[in-house]
Design an enzyme around this catalytic site. Structure first.
Site, PDB file in Angstrom:
ATOM      1  CE  LYS A   1      -4.047  -2.140   1.836  1.00 37.78           C
ATOM      2  NZ  LYS A   1      -5.219  -2.065   2.671  1.00 37.78           N
TER       3      LYS A   1
ATOM      4  CD  GLU B   1      -7.242  -1.785  -0.503  1.00 42.73           C
ATOM      5  OE1 GLU B   1      -6.971  -1.444   0.656  1.00 42.73           O
ATOM      6  OE2 GLU B   1      -7.455  -2.958  -0.841  1.00 42.73           O
TER       7      GLU B   1
ATOM      8  NE  ARG C   1      -8.890  -9.042  -4.690  1.00 39.97           N
ATOM      9  CZ  ARG C   1      -9.947  -8.394  -4.230  1.00 39.97           C
ATOM     10  NH1 ARG C   1     -11.070  -8.391  -4.921  1.00 39.97           N
ATOM     11  NH2 ARG C   1      -9.896  -7.710  -3.108  1.00 39.97           N
TER      12      ARG C   1
END
Lengths: 446, 70
Positions: free
Chosen positions: A115, A286, A290
């Site tokens: 992050k 963030e 996926r």
């Protein structure tokens, strides 16, 4: 692409199998001994048991998954979400064996998984980020930073995610107490003890944008999802479009997400998450590299199959639509049906005696379970996703109300009653909610 | 000897006590992560930690002994 392995379980494995079946692609399921009777195991073309119930011995067991992939001579592996989906070393290992990873490049997965690196990358791209620090070594420096930006702050692990590895701190004492324990835990649990501090945005909304990129330099966004209805920093209800943001902000946040994706030459499907304050200022939180749990609502309003897009892109084909051809219509809401107490949110594993989904027009069900299935304590307790779509928000809510009034699940506790209540509340009906909505509502009840 | 057992299968997320620590009833001793939820395991009586049987990252089954207190 003729044959793919699905390195996942439950509803998302079934979801991927459905698209593959339609496209004539063979599927290989892998399962732990706890999941041998799950519907997805039967629904796949081939299925292999890969280990004991704990995820480290099965769904995170890279050696065994790769062994099955090689034995079955698959062209690609779809990682679903969770488990190995954001594991860069897994992506690298399978690519080295000539098997395609259905997702972005391993380098991008790695960069966005940290992050602190992700924040730096977004600052470089000119994308607004939540006011926050770079890596912080000790509690003293964390406190100094927190005093600079003002409390409350969130103390976060660089490698955290899924609501695990973050703690809200109200003052110096909290932060002092939380720092070393959080850091030790992150080191042991994620294998990375890097910590940072973010300003806590009060009364925030969680807005995320679906993006997809191909290997020809095209990146598009498919508009936003509002995921503000959460418990324990985990999403429970998601909808698109957001009932809150203006058309100008909708376009601006979409463009910001595309810029974020361009900065890292993003390929395949991904999600850029933002927090938004009451004035519609938004900040990068963030990037999820996926397919997201809540992707179906985007599919419903855009009339696309994101798994199909993922497969096309993994094969090297170009995106099927250009940005100007993407114009969502109607409204779609997803409710995550969990095996948990609807009031305390405590997980409620056990055998599902009966599970009946009433047939209601406008309802899509992505389920991983059926009557007689067992929700084991080893994995995420999500049973199914109920997706209600209508021409507008009011209609979608009405469809959801009809569904939940007829829905029956016996044998274990589930959060269906929470949705029935939520759908009756005027604030929710009017789209007036933030990420603290559920916790405030429950605190009020006590 | 009082055995503090896991109420649920899960992964040890944090161990808050060490051998020799004096603890009180209701104190959080171990934090488990199960089904994506953090579940605190509390002591059931006052005493001293005799043994910590798990470390962070261990997978435990329901009924496994986590900590013993004397």
């Amino acid at each position: 692409m003729k044959k793919i392995l699905i390195a996942n379980r439950g509803e998302i494995a079934d979801r991927i199998i459905r698209t593959c079946s339609r496209l004539g692609i063979e599927t290989v399921a892998v399962y732990s001994s706890a999941d041998k009777d799950m519907p997805y195991v039967r629904n796949a073309t081939h299925a292999h048991e890969i280990g004991d119930p704990p995820a480290v011995k099965s769904y995170l067991n890279q050696d065994e998954i790769i062994r099955v992939a090689e034995e079955e001579k698959v062209d690609a592996i779809h990682p679903g979400y969770g488990f190995l989906s954001e594991n860069a070393s897994f992506a690298r290992r399978i690519e080295e064996k000539g098997i395609t990873f259905i997702g972005p490049s391993a380098d991008v997965v790695e960069a966005m998984g940290d992050k602190i690196t992700a924040r730096k990358t977004m600052i470089d791209a000119g994308v607004p980020v939540v006011p926050g620090s770079t890596e912080i070594e000790d509690a003293e420096k964390a406190i100094a930073y927190a005093n600079e930006v003002g409390y409350p702050v969130m103390l976060k692990a660089a490698a955290g995610g899924g609501g695990i590895g973050m703690q809200r701190c109200e003052n110096d004492g909290d932060l002092e107490k939380a720092f070393s324990s959080s850091q030790n835990r992150a080191k042991a649990y994620f294998g990375n003890g890097a910590m940072f501090v973010e300003k806590f945005i009060d009364e925030a909304r969680h807005i995320e944008v679906q993006i997809v990129g191909d290997h020809h330099g095209n990146i598009v966004h498919l508009y936003e999802r509002d995921c503000s209805i959460q418990r324990r920093n985990q999403k429970v209800v998601e909808e698109t479009p957001s009932p809150f943001i203006s058309p100008e902000t909708r376009n601006k946040i979409g463009e910001a997400a595309v810029n974020a994706a361009k900065q890292v030459n993003y390929t395949n499907a991904g999600t850029v998450e933002f927090v938004m304050d009451g004035e519609e200022n938004f900040y990068f939180l963030e990037m999820n590299t996926r397919l997201q749990v809540e992707h179906p609502i985007t599919e419903e309003t855009n009339g696309v199959d994101l798994v199909e897009w993922q497969l096309l892109i993994a094969e090297g084909r170009a995106l099927p639509l250009a940005q100007e051809e993407i114009s969502p219509s109607g409204h779609s809401i997803e409710f995550r049906l969990y095996a948990e107490d609807p009031n305390t949110f405590m997980p409620s594993p056990g055998k599902i005696e009966s599970l009946e989904f009433p047939e209601v027009d406008g309802i899509r069900i992505d389920s991983g379970y059926e009557s007689g299935s067992t929700v084991s304590p080893f994995y995420d307790p999500m049973i199914a996703k109920i997706i209600a779509s209508g021409e507008n928000r009011k209609e979608a809510l009405e469809i959801a109300r009809t569904f939940f009034s007829k829905f029956q699940l016996k044998g274990i506790k589930h959060n269906g009653p929470l949705f029935e209540n939520l759908l009756q509340e005027s604030d929710f009906q009017n789209g007036h909610y933030t990420t603290s909505y559920l916790s405030k509502k429950l605190a009020h009840k006590k | 000897m009082n055995e503090i057992k896991s109420s649920m299968a899960g992964t040890v997320l944090n161990v808050m006590v060490s051998e020799g620590d004096s603890v009180t009833s209701g104190q959080e001793l171990v934090m488990l992560e199960s089904m994506k939820m953090e579940i605190p395991v509390e002591g059931t009586e006052d005493g001293t930690v005799a043994e910590v049987k798990v470390t962070i990252g261990d997978f435990v089954n329901e009924g496994d002994v986590l900590v013993t207190i004397k």
